[in-house]
Motif scaffolding. Structure first.
Motif, PDB file in Angstrom:
ATOM      1  N   ASP B  78     -20.940 -34.364  -2.468  1.00  0.00           N
ATOM      2  CA  ASP B  78     -19.703 -33.583  -2.525  1.00  0.00           C
ATOM      3  C   ASP B  78     -19.805 -32.579  -1.383  1.00  0.00           C
ATOM      4  O   ASP B  78     -20.455 -31.538  -1.514  1.00  0.00           O
ATOM      5  CB  ASP B  78     -19.563 -32.875  -3.872  1.00  0.00           C
ATOM      6  N   ILE B  79     -19.202 -32.939  -0.268  1.00  0.00           N
ATOM      7  CA  ILE B  79     -19.352 -32.151   0.957  1.00  0.00           C
ATOM      8  C   ILE B  79     -18.972 -30.691   0.758  1.00  0.00           C
ATOM      9  O   ILE B  79     -19.659 -29.792   1.229  1.00  0.00           O
ATOM     10  CB  ILE B  79     -18.504 -32.765   2.096  1.00  0.00           C
ATOM     11  N   GLU B  80     -17.879 -30.439   0.022  1.00  0.00           N
ATOM     12  CA  GLU B  80     -17.408 -29.066  -0.174  1.00  0.00           C
ATOM     13  C   GLU B  80     -18.448 -28.208  -0.875  1.00  0.00           C
ATOM     14  O   GLU B  80     -18.753 -27.097  -0.439  1.00  0.00           O
ATOM     15  CB  GLU B  80     -16.100 -29.068  -0.986  1.00  0.00           C
ATOM     16  N   ILE B  81     -18.998 -28.727  -1.965  1.00  0.00           N
ATOM     17  CA  ILE B  81     -19.995 -27.995  -2.744  1.00  0.00           C
ATOM     18  C   ILE B  81     -21.234 -27.724  -1.898  1.00  0.00           C
ATOM     19  O   ILE B  81     -21.787 -26.631  -1.911  1.00  0.00           O
ATOM     20  CB  ILE B  81     -20.355 -28.773  -4.030  1.00  0.00           C
ATOM     21  N   LEU B  82     -21.645 -28.729  -1.145  1.00  0.00           N
ATOM     22  CA  LEU B  82     -22.826 -28.601  -0.290  1.00  0.00           C
ATOM     23  C   LEU B  82     -22.581 -27.551   0.790  1.00  0.00           C
ATOM     24  O   LEU B  82     -23.437 -26.720   1.087  1.00  0.00           O
ATOM     25  CB  LEU B  82     -23.126 -29.960   0.351  1.00  0.00           C
ATOM     26  N   HIS B  83     -21.363 -27.596   1.336  1.00  0.00           N
ATOM     27  CA  HIS B  83     -20.955 -26.650   2.374  1.00  0.00           C
ATOM     28  C   HIS B  83     -21.024 -25.219   1.852  1.00  0.00           C
ATOM     29  O   HIS B  83     -21.581 -24.328   2.486  1.00  0.00           O
ATOM     30  CB  HIS B  83     -19.513 -26.995   2.789  1.00  0.00           C
ATOM     31  N   ASP B  84     -20.443 -25.005   0.654  1.00  0.00           N
ATOM     32  CA  ASP B  84     -20.458 -23.666   0.044  1.00  0.00           C
ATOM     33  C   ASP B  84     -21.877 -23.191  -0.214  1.00  0.00           C
ATOM     34  O   ASP B  84     -22.220 -22.048   0.072  1.00  0.00           O
ATOM     35  CB  ASP B  84     -19.700 -23.691  -1.295  1.00  0.00           C
ATOM     36  N   ALA B  85     -22.706 -24.080  -0.784  1.00  0.00           N
ATOM     37  CA  ALA B  85     -24.087 -23.727  -1.109  1.00  0.00           C
ATOM     38  C   ALA B  85     -24.861 -23.353   0.156  1.00  0.00           C
ATOM     39  O   ALA B  85     -25.647 -22.402   0.155  1.00  0.00           O
ATOM     40  CB  ALA B  85     -24.767 -24.879  -1.835  1.00  0.00           C
ATOM     41  N   THR B  86     -24.607 -24.089   1.224  1.00  0.00           N
ATOM     42  CA  THR B  86     -25.292 -23.821   2.489  1.00  0.00           C
ATOM     43  C   THR B  86     -24.879 -22.470   3.050  1.00  0.00           C
ATOM     44  O   THR B  86     -25.704 -21.699   3.545  1.00  0.00           O
ATOM     45  CB  THR B  86     -24.981 -24.923   3.524  1.00  0.00           C
ATOM     46  N   ARG B  87     -23.574 -22.184   2.952  1.00  0.00           N
ATOM     47  CA  ARG B  87     -23.062 -20.897   3.428  1.00  0.00           C
ATOM     48  C   ARG B  87     -23.709 -19.755   2.652  1.00  0.00           C
ATOM     49  O   ARG B  87     -24.154 -18.766   3.242  1.00  0.00           O
ATOM     50  CB  ARG B  87     -21.543 -20.847   3.235  1.00  0.00           C
ATOM     51  N   ARG B  88     -23.805 -19.922   1.345  1.00  0.00           N
ATOM     52  CA  ARG B  88     -24.406 -18.893   0.492  1.00  0.00           C
ATOM     53  C   ARG B  88     -25.874 -18.694   0.843  1.00  0.00           C
ATOM     54  O   ARG B  88     -26.370 -17.579   0.925  1.00  0.00           O
ATOM     55  CB  ARG B  88     -24.290 -19.280  -0.984  1.00  0.00           C
ATOM     56  N   GLU B  89     -26.570 -19.805   1.046  1.00  0.00           N
ATOM     57  CA  GLU B  89     -27.993 -19.763   1.366  1.00  0.00           C
ATOM     58  C   GLU B  89     -28.217 -19.057   2.702  1.00  0.00           C
ATOM     59  O   GLU B  89     -29.126 -18.241   2.855  1.00  0.00           O
ATOM     60  CB  GLU B  89     -28.539 -21.191   1.422  1.00  0.00           C
ATOM     61  N   ALA B  90     -27.371 -19.375   3.665  1.00  0.00           N
ATOM     62  CA  ALA B  90     -27.494 -18.787   5.004  1.00  0.00           C
ATOM     63  C   ALA B  90     -27.241 -17.287   4.920  1.00  0.00           C
ATOM     64  O   ALA B  90     -27.931 -16.489   5.553  1.00  0.00           O
ATOM     65  CB  ALA B  90     -26.511 -19.455   5.950  1.00  0.00           C
ATOM     66  N   ARG B  91     -26.243 -16.887   4.130  1.00  0.00           N
ATOM     67  CA  ARG B  91     -25.909 -15.484   3.969  1.00  0.00           C
ATOM     68  C   ARG B  91     -27.081 -14.748   3.331  1.00  0.00           C
ATOM     69  O   ARG B  91     -27.413 -13.647   3.721  1.00  0.00           O
ATOM     70  CB  ARG B  91     -24.660 -15.355   3.081  1.00  0.00           C
ATOM     71  N   GLY B  92     -27.699 -15.390   2.349  1.00  0.00           N
ATOM     72  CA  GLY B  92     -28.809 -14.782   1.606  1.00  0.00           C
ATOM     73  C   GLY B  92     -29.992 -14.451   2.493  1.00  0.00           C
ATOM     74  O   GLY B  92     -30.632 -13.421   2.372  1.00  0.00           O
ATOM     75  N   SER B  93     -30.319 -15.358   3.417  1.00  0.00           N
ATOM     76  CA  SER B  93     -31.445 -15.141   4.316  1.00  0.00           C
ATOM     77  C   SER B  93     -30.939 -14.411   5.541  1.00  0.00           C
ATOM     78  O   SER B  93     -31.379 -13.419   5.941  1.00  0.00           O
ATOM     79  CB  SER B  93     -32.037 -16.458   4.762  1.00  0.00           C
TER      80      SER B  93
END
Lengths: 97, 93
Positions: B78-93
């Protein structure tokens, strides 16, 4: 954290593929989180394009986890149906990181 | 953590794992762990003629350190979910 454990394979015959491309078959006796293995009654299966599979008896071995690529559950029935002496294949390539 | 969670979602799907020794193994994803070690069931090597080394193996554990690629079913992503999760992860670090 969930762990993908080798616990169900203890006391089973397993086929290990090492990073240097070797295939070692034996009975899994122990393991740890680093995937270090204790293998009993082990032998190496040497593959060649010229002659059939050559077994080299090893005995009780510890294989360091760093050097392990795959741990496969050997299906004894399937394995018995193979004619290893007529199997010709290139040896597996070593792992390149 | 992201990829660990992602792979947990894919348990039960058919995947092909390509290793760093060029071996490719197809099977059903059984489990994954924090090291991204992978357990596959119902395994077949992709080129069984070239790699008969695992003909009698039907279930295997693949050490995470040796994986080059994990090929997924197109509908497994699910590209959208993966995209959101990646954005969140990047923001976190």
């Amino acid at each position: 954290m969930a762990s993908t454990s080798l616990e169900p394979l203890v006391d089973q015959t397993i086929s290990v593929i090492t990073n240097d491309g070797r295939n070692i078959v034996g009975v899994l006796k122990g393991f740890d989180q680093a995937t270090n293995l204790i293998l009993d009654e082990s032998h190496e299966r040497v593959y060649s394009t010229k002659v059939g599979v050559e077994p080299i008896v090893l005995g009780l071995y510890i294989i360091r986890g760093d050097n392990i690529a795959v741990v496969g559950e050997l299906d004894e029935e399937l394995d018995a149906s193979l004619d290893l002496t007529s199997l010709r294949a290139h040896p597996l390539k070593p792992v390149q990181h | 953590m992201l990829f660990f969670s992602y792979f947990k979602e894919l348990v039960g799907k058919e995947v092909t794992v390509e290793l760093k020794n060029d071996l490719a193994i197809r099977g059903t994803l059984h489990s994954v762990d924090q090291y991204l070690n992978i357990k596959l069931e119902n395994t077949r090597v992709v080129d069984q003629v070239k790699y008969p080394h695992m003909l009698s193996v039907r279930n295997c554990f693949i050490r995470g350190s040796v994986v080059r690629y994990v090929q997924l079913p197109p509908d497994g992503v699910d590209i959208e979910i993966l995209h959101d999760a990646t954005r969140r992860e990047a923001r976190g670090s």
